[in-house]
Write an enzyme that holds these catalytic residues in place. Sequence first.
Site: not given
Length: 323
Positions: A236, A284, A296
Amino acid sequence: MKKFLFSAALAAGLLATPSVADAALGDQTLKIGHRNSDVKELQEYLQSEGHHSGAIDGVFGPVTASSLKSFQRAQNIGVDGVAGPITFSKMNLGGSSSSSNVSSNSSGSSSSSVSSSLRRGDRGSEVTSLQSTLKSKGFYNSSVDGVFGPVTDAAVKDFQRAAGIGVDGVVGPVTRKALSSNVTASSGNSSSSSSSNSSAVAGISTGSSSAVVETGKQYMGTPYVWGGTTPSGFDCSGFVQYVMNQHGVKTQRTVAQMWTQVSKVSNPSVGDVVFYETRTGPSHMGFYVGNGKFLHAGASSGVTISDMNSSYWKSRYIGAGRF
């Protein structure tokens, strides 16, 4: 002695062989297994013609082969998923139509045209034509010298951002087509220094915030790789770092580091980054794309767009920021 001479000749031959990555699109046959900038340009071309919806990553895999076969069927030529001379001839990579478009829309700034792939390190009349076209559009303010150096590279990237296409500094089929458009540095779409008075989003002008998202979308479908920082696989934060780097913004490497690096915002705008706590602390992140969704690199999905209001993401959201 003979063995030495043979080895020397072999070495000389290898050194004389042009690098695969340095060839122009159309100069070499491309097929499954190839990985280089020419494959990326091929993907951009196929995308511009409506035959490719996969990632623009320079990796010739099954998806690219399928896209190429679709193009070949449309052109009524052999359908083999290999980009060779016959296939390239149907793309008009050096054809007069592309050349005339650039010349007629560059305010008469140059009598020559940009008809082949150009990249940093190239020299010659086509680079001169490129510089003249970029100068007439307000993206290039240096001397027109026919040398594709750092200044020309930066000007090409500024133009690509303004045109809303992939930002890689390479003048391939998609960029050549865009050069024939009416995009200029003063048209309100540029992220160049001339637009520095506008408010900033993600480190660049508001007018180009969507360009960050569009750059990221090019890599949709790229697999998730722990620690990955390239189009062959992202995690990510590696994905965010890679995309922002293409827009001239240097970031930290990890989610936690970027959480402390950004300026926090109460409500994200398109191009801002959003953060989640999937483990202890910020762990994240992705790009806000509008309408309650974010782009993402998910561990189970690869690069994708997800709904921030889903039960999973909504309960783990911790905030947004701007580089």
